[in-house]
Scaffold this motif. Sequence first.
Motif: not given
Length: 325
Positions: A228-243
């Motif tokens: 959510d780059p407009k409201n939040d600069q937090t970086l997350k992984y696109r990868l489903p790490l659990g899967v």
Amino acid sequence: MMIIAPTPRLVRHAVARLRAPVSASVSVSAPALTISGRAFFSSASSFSDIPTVTLAYDLHEPAKPVADAKTSPIIFMHGLFGSKKNNRTMSKVLARDLGRHIYALDLRNHGDSPHDQRHDYLAMAADVAEFIRQHGLKEPTLIGHSMGAKTALALALQDPSLITNLVAVDNAPIDAPLTSDFPRYIQGMKAIDAANVTRQAEADKILAPYESSFTIRQFLLGSLYRPDPKNDQTLKYRLPLGVLGGALGYLGDFPFRNPSERRFVKPALFVRGTKSLYVPDEVIPAIGEFFPRFEMVDVDSGHWVISEKPEAFREAVVNFLEPKE
């Protein structure tokens, strides 16, 4: 992209034991073999039994095409934790040199493609087969690195009528258990997700205790994005790490055990890094049994053949795919 190679001991275990020769012509003098592994896969499985996902892709068009985008294209597949971005430069170069359209794919649970709880080679191969059918592609070539290579090999054996040839980069049709580094990478990436970092430098600092190589860390950080780059600069992984973490036990496996049941008799090129342990000499008999018309090219590199020695890789592929007189 499978980064850490299995040890020779694990490869020897995977190749198991040799049996009597089968009645087939092969490129090397090789007896048939039984490959040990899990019962998770069945050679009788059909792609029609596997729910597929619609794969994201980039299309790289040649300046001087030898055919339209649907005729004799190349389908390029990345490895574990990678995406279509990894092969962008090489795709453009090969499109230029061969005059062929290149579809660089995001395999399931990677890049912009959908996530799914199932992540194994038959499922990934089924996705690619459906991609070929949906886009009406005729006589495509498959190129895959590592996880992408085994996906290409599985598709070739499961439905050989769909493709005309293939290039497998630093992987082989064998079971070779992954090392404990991969669960550690998953741990490190989960730690980054939990930390809610906003800069890649912060993420790299978290990942450093899990992997000392800067190059590998940069590769692993390549799947970070801002949801959510407009409201939040937090970086997350696109990868489903659990899967992906749950699938690690299967990603060293190969879904077919018996080359007398399934064989791909069209041309196949295997490109291996001489400093990598993924395709040692002792697995060549397995390659010859499943892919009797195979060629092999050695490149002075590690597992990251395409990025380490791009010109040697380009030359090998162009020589293999150029029309023969």
